[in-house]
Design a protein around this motif. Sequence first.
Motif, PDB file in Angstrom:
ATOM      1  N   THR A 827       0.838  -1.203   0.000  1.00 45.48           N
ATOM      2  CA  THR A 827       0.000   0.000   0.000  1.00 45.48           C
ATOM      3  C   THR A 827       0.875   1.255   0.000  1.00 45.48           C
ATOM      4  OG1 THR A 827      -1.708  -1.188   1.232  1.00 45.48           O
ATOM      5  CG2 THR A 827      -1.819   1.234   1.232  1.00 45.48           C
ATOM      6  N   ALA A 828       0.551   2.201  -0.845  1.00 46.10           N
ATOM      7  CA  ALA A 828       1.324   3.435  -0.945  1.00 46.10           C
ATOM      8  C   ALA A 828       1.100   4.287   0.288  1.00 46.10           C
ATOM      9  CB  ALA A 828       0.918   4.212  -2.201  1.00 46.10           C
ATOM     10  N   PRO A 829       2.143   4.954   0.783  1.00 48.10           N
ATOM     11  CA  PRO A 829       1.965   5.816   1.961  1.00 48.10           C
ATOM     12  C   PRO A 829       1.050   6.983   1.641  1.00 48.10           C
ATOM     13  CG  PRO A 829       4.137   6.123   1.005  1.00 48.10           C
ATOM     14  CD  PRO A 829       3.537   4.942   0.303  1.00 48.10           C
ATOM     15  N   PRO A 830       0.264   7.422   2.616  1.00 48.86           N
ATOM     16  CA  PRO A 830      -0.694   8.509   2.359  1.00 48.86           C
ATOM     17  C   PRO A 830       0.027   9.857   2.261  1.00 48.86           C
ATOM     18  CG  PRO A 830      -0.743   7.897   4.666  1.00 48.86           C
ATOM     19  CD  PRO A 830       0.192   6.926   4.000  1.00 48.86           C
ATOM     20  N   ALA A 831      -0.703  10.833   1.761  1.00 47.38           N
ATOM     21  CA  ALA A 831      -0.180  12.199   1.661  1.00 47.38           C
ATOM     22  C   ALA A 831      -0.382  12.897   2.994  1.00 47.38           C
ATOM     23  CB  ALA A 831      -0.889  12.954   0.536  1.00 47.38           C
ATOM     24  N   ARG A 832       0.699  13.136   3.714  1.00 49.03           N
ATOM     25  CA  ARG A 832       0.619  13.782   5.018  1.00 49.03           C
ATOM     26  C   ARG A 832       0.519  15.301   4.854  1.00 49.03           C
ATOM     27  NH1 ARG A 832       5.384  12.027   8.684  1.00 49.03           N
ATOM     28  NH2 ARG A 832       3.984  12.870  10.295  1.00 49.03           N
ATOM     29  N   ASN A 833       0.307  15.958   5.977  1.00 50.05           N
ATOM     30  CA  ASN A 833       0.210  17.412   5.971  1.00 50.05           C
ATOM     31  C   ASN A 833       1.537  18.022   5.505  1.00 50.05           C
ATOM     32  OD1 ASN A 833       0.340  20.243   7.272  1.00 50.05           O
ATOM     33  ND2 ASN A 833      -1.815  19.664   7.463  1.00 50.05           N
ATOM     34  N   ALA A 834       1.427  19.138   4.782  1.00 45.03           N
ATOM     35  CA  ALA A 834       2.639  19.787   4.255  1.00 45.03           C
ATOM     36  C   ALA A 834       3.571  20.245   5.375  1.00 45.03           C
ATOM     37  CB  ALA A 834       2.250  20.972   3.377  1.00 45.03           C
ATOM     38  N   MET A 835       3.031  20.501   6.574  1.00 43.66           N
ATOM     39  CA  MET A 835       3.873  20.911   7.693  1.00 43.66           C
ATOM     40  C   MET A 835       4.900  19.848   8.030  1.00 43.66           C
ATOM     41  SD  MET A 835       4.514  23.153  10.166  1.00 43.66           S
ATOM     42  CE  MET A 835       3.022  24.141  10.314  1.00 43.66           C
ATOM     43  N   TYR A 836       4.454  18.589   8.091  1.00 42.42           N
ATOM     44  CA  TYR A 836       5.388  17.511   8.426  1.00 42.42           C
ATOM     45  C   TYR A 836       6.379  17.256   7.305  1.00 42.42           C
ATOM     46  CZ  TYR A 836       1.902  16.709  12.035  1.00 42.42           C
ATOM     47  OH  TYR A 836       1.040  16.859  13.093  1.00 42.42           O
ATOM     48  N   VAL A 837       5.934  17.426   6.072  1.00 40.72           N
ATOM     49  CA  VAL A 837       6.849  17.250   4.944  1.00 40.72           C
ATOM     50  C   VAL A 837       7.929  18.318   4.964  1.00 40.72           C
ATOM     51  CG1 VAL A 837       7.004  17.135   2.426  1.00 40.72           C
ATOM     52  CG2 VAL A 837       5.019  16.163   3.590  1.00 40.72           C
ATOM     53  N   ALA A 838       7.530  19.576   5.265  1.00 43.41           N
ATOM     54  CA  ALA A 838       8.509  20.658   5.302  1.00 43.41           C
ATOM     55  C   ALA A 838       9.507  20.487   6.442  1.00 43.41           C
ATOM     56  CB  ALA A 838       7.794  22.004   5.441  1.00 43.41           C
ATOM     57  N   LEU A 839       9.094  19.827   7.523  1.00 44.33           N
ATOM     58  CA  LEU A 839       9.973  19.604   8.666  1.00 44.33           C
ATOM     59  C   LEU A 839      10.786  18.319   8.545  1.00 44.33           C
ATOM     60  CD1 LEU A 839       7.612  20.718  11.590  1.00 44.33           C
ATOM     61  CD2 LEU A 839       9.516  21.994  10.592  1.00 44.33           C
ATOM     62  N   GLY A 840      10.826  17.734   7.385  1.00 40.82           N
ATOM     63  CA  GLY A 840      11.650  16.551   7.172  1.00 40.82           C
ATOM     64  C   GLY A 840      10.955  15.247   7.453  1.00 40.82           C
ATOM     65  N   GLY A 841       9.636  15.220   7.415  1.00 40.56           N
ATOM     66  CA  GLY A 841       8.906  13.980   7.623  1.00 40.56           C
ATOM     67  C   GLY A 841       8.903  13.505   9.059  1.00 40.56           C
ATOM     68  N   ILE A 842       8.908  14.417  10.027  1.00 39.48           N
ATOM     69  CA  ILE A 842       8.908  14.000  11.422  1.00 39.48           C
ATOM     70  C   ILE A 842       7.531  13.467  11.805  1.00 39.48           C
ATOM     71  CG2 ILE A 842      10.676  15.684  12.019  1.00 39.48           C
ATOM     72  CD1 ILE A 842       8.488  17.437  13.207  1.00 39.48           C
ATOM     73  N   SER A 843       7.488  12.748  12.897  1.00 37.86           N
ATOM     74  CA  SER A 843       6.231  12.176  13.363  1.00 37.86           C
ATOM     75  C   SER A 843       5.392  13.240  14.050  1.00 37.86           C
ATOM     76  CB  SER A 843       6.501  11.010  14.316  1.00 37.86           C
ATOM     77  OG  SER A 843       7.224  11.463  15.449  1.00 37.86           O
ATOM     78  N   ALA A 844       4.123  12.909  14.264  1.00 41.57           N
ATOM     79  CA  ALA A 844       3.214  13.865  14.893  1.00 41.57           C
ATOM     80  C   ALA A 844       3.617  14.135  16.339  1.00 41.57           C
ATOM     81  CB  ALA A 844       1.781  13.345  14.829  1.00 41.57           C
TER      82      ALA A 844
END
Length: 990
Positions: A827-844
């Motif tokens: 299963t392909a990973p979902p599209a997370r919020n742009a905030m987490y992507v901009a911060l390097g993919g950190i966890s919530a």
Amino acid sequence: MVKSYLKYEFARSFGVVSSATANVVWIPDPPQQGSSTRRTGGGRAVVAANEEIYCWDVKKGELLSRWRDPKCQHQVTSIAQSKADPDVFAVGYEDGSIRLWDSKIEAVVVGFDGHRSAITSLAFDNAGVRLASGAKDTDIIIWDLVAEVGLFKLRGHKDQVTALSWLPFRKEFEDAALDEGAHASNFEATTDSTHAGFLLTTGKDSLVKIWDIGAQQCIETHVTQTNGECWAMSVSPDLSGCITAGNDGELKVWSLDLRGLCQRASRVQQSLDEKYLLERGTLYRQGKDRALGIHFHPRQDYFAVHGSEKAVEVWRIRSDHEIQKSMARKRKRKREKAASKAPKGTAAADGAAGEENEADANPTPEINDVFVLHVITRTGGRVRSMDWGSPSSRKSLQILVALGNNQLEYYTISHADSGKRSKATEPPDYTRSFAVEMPGHRTDVRSMSLSTDDGMLSSASNGDLKVWNVQSGNCIRTFECGYALCCSFLPGDRIIVVGTKTGELELYDVASASSIDTVKAHDGAVWTLRVHPDGRSMVTGSADKSAKFWKFDIVQEEVPGTDRTAPRLRLVHTRTIKVADDVLSVCFSPDSRLLALALLDNTVKVFFVDSLKLYLNLYGHKLPVLNMDISFDSRLIVTCSADKNVRLWGLDFGDCHKAFFAHQDSIMQVSFVPHNQLGTGHHFFSVGKDRIVKHWDGDKFEQIQKLDGHHGEIWALAVGRTGDFFVTASHDKSIRVWEQTDEQIFLEEERERELEQLYESTLTASLEHDGNGDGVAQGDSAVVPAGKQTVETLVTGEKIMEALELGTADLALMRQYDAARAIQPRTAPPARNAMYVALGGISAEAHVQRVLERIPAASLQDALLMLPFAMATQLMGFIELFAAQGRNLPLTCRILFFLLRLHHRQLVASKTLRPMLDRIRLNLRAALAARKDTMGFNLAALRVLGDRLRDQTSSVFFVDGDDHDRDSDKDPLGRSFGPGRTKRAFVDVA
């Protein structure tokens, strides 16, 4: 296209020596390498300078450092130095905030915000880890400086808190009580001094209170003064008593039973009849106004007290021998008086003698026998605060005095020598050793003028004319003058002319620092003067209902004692304009064609300069016009008045273009920008008694910018020739320079920003009003949490809620992804919020932790108070993740415990949250146990390393130290070695 403007910002300030809003603190000069330990200077003075803190060298009069927080624009109201770390100072501000400053790095270490009004008193405990603060809001807050949080808030005073003093808990008093045979069941089984100590406070409500900080309650209350408020209090260095002061020169002496307090803290059963603060008597000082401060000498038997008069009274505490001698003299005089009234040999005389003998057997000294007035030190101005200087000096006493007229004085007082002084001798002598007075005016600056190159600034006040370097803020020249009302540089910038209240014109030479001439120009006060644009003449306006023209003439004068002559400037009166009322302001048009006169009858009259014929009459102001200016192109004239309005007039026909309601109080001065670079020729500035500077566009009739920073009425304004900066002078004694920046501002954005500031101020005020009723009446003794809602806590609370919302959604998304991947691994990973992507993919949970860690420790609890219960439950879910992963356990525990105290009933009543709480408890116990094991392992390793280090350095022997530090008479611990003793030293063979 939307027009933009360049922004003006505060650049620097000068002219302040000491503000009268806060106390002064004396600190010794730091020891210099290679010099003797004896200090011959006057030490250093840490004083308030409006919103800044200055550190002055008292002997040299130099400014050593200045501490300023750009985020704070409020005045300093209290300063306290830490006893444990002399480099740390606690500073209280007018808005109720407290900042801890490190004097070495001149930076804020930590900030607190818990009071709703100005701080009045600050006190460190002996260990330097706790701070007590009192304010005008009647609250006392205890702050933990290590954890950077407010512990609790004590409420009991009904008016502002005026003084605070810590009373430390002493273990030896508790042990002494046990040794004296007290029943062991009445004492707690404590092995160390874990009690938090006591706090002694006084308030304007005329109450003195003793607080048990460990029990968080008031244990004793007394009424201090019999005639009103209690304004000051000081505890003796040996903690045996204190003195309180109030109105009408009343001083009340109290004895303090610290032993009883410490024994009370160790008992389980408390007695309500015990009193630890006992009144011993009343003293009366020479001054009859209210006292502002009392200070015990840290090492000698003296204390100083002062009010708002021009004096400091120094009192001496007599020794036991002196008290006995004084009582013996009184008894002798009493016997002689009784014997003189009754005939000798009679029964009355014998009875009086018998009564005297009985009284002599049990003498009881009065309070006046113990405390005597030593000397009254007369100062050069009204005293605002004082502090003892050089406590190690035994030959004399030194006091540092901060005066209300913007200066510091350092006095040396001789000791009282009862063995060498007779009864008829005068009081001890005192001398003013040093003073810091050059860098500021004694009274308010009434007028300012800039030189043609904008390099120098002249400021005139009642008695002083000073010339400043605009860039450095240093005072170049100081002249003594009359009551100055106006001043100006003459062409060439070498001569300054001053108009005085007595109607004289005084000329001063800047280069030679001397007075050139004094001319009796008018019969009334010279309110205004202006130099002609051609630089050859000037005009003055006076209260004698006339305006006079003066021509600059150079005459040759003989030099006394020689045959030579020297050129001298003279003012020659040429013409006079008679008007119907006092002339308050004059102004030339830049084209030299027109002269405007502002009169006391609310009108402005415009004359032709050449013929002195009336050209225009400007009517419209309801109160007198105080100042005016004409634009660079001689087309517009702007007037300001005591009616709070600014009016723009056209000089073509005398029509009023626009009337502004500009300020909330009288407008003192207006000034156009002198040039038209970038189309700013019709921009002007206005200053008023409402402490605000405003920048206006005279073409669009719009306010460009509002600048606040002064803490008193603004009296004077001077705009630079280039328009890149302007200078203002205020009642707060400061001269401020405002410079133009490259930042662009737009009118719409400025209006939005002002509306946001208004909304935030009303919002925080409403939150404080709602949070003030903590279920306890303000006047009752109570303990409430220490906290205050500010704009920063509102913003941080919103950031926490935003992070929780994003984190909760991301956790749900990742759970769905994990469930789908369990069924379908590809299963392909979902599209997370742009905030987490901009911060390097950190966890919530990592993002929420980062947001929480960025909140200052002192504001964390106030920010958590903004969370509704639904958000608090979401935060509890993240705390469970933090505990399971071992993320920042101190912060996790602190947030968890606060939420449990805050929402205890809801959390306990919720069945869905009980399993979460159990999981948090188990995870936290496991994580803390692992941390405990790690700490134990590290401690064991440190012990092993210590043993090895001792084994390696075991080859140590004693040698004589005759040839080692022969010149030193003290060891590193400060113990002195007298003659005949040999200093020993440890020497390592390796």
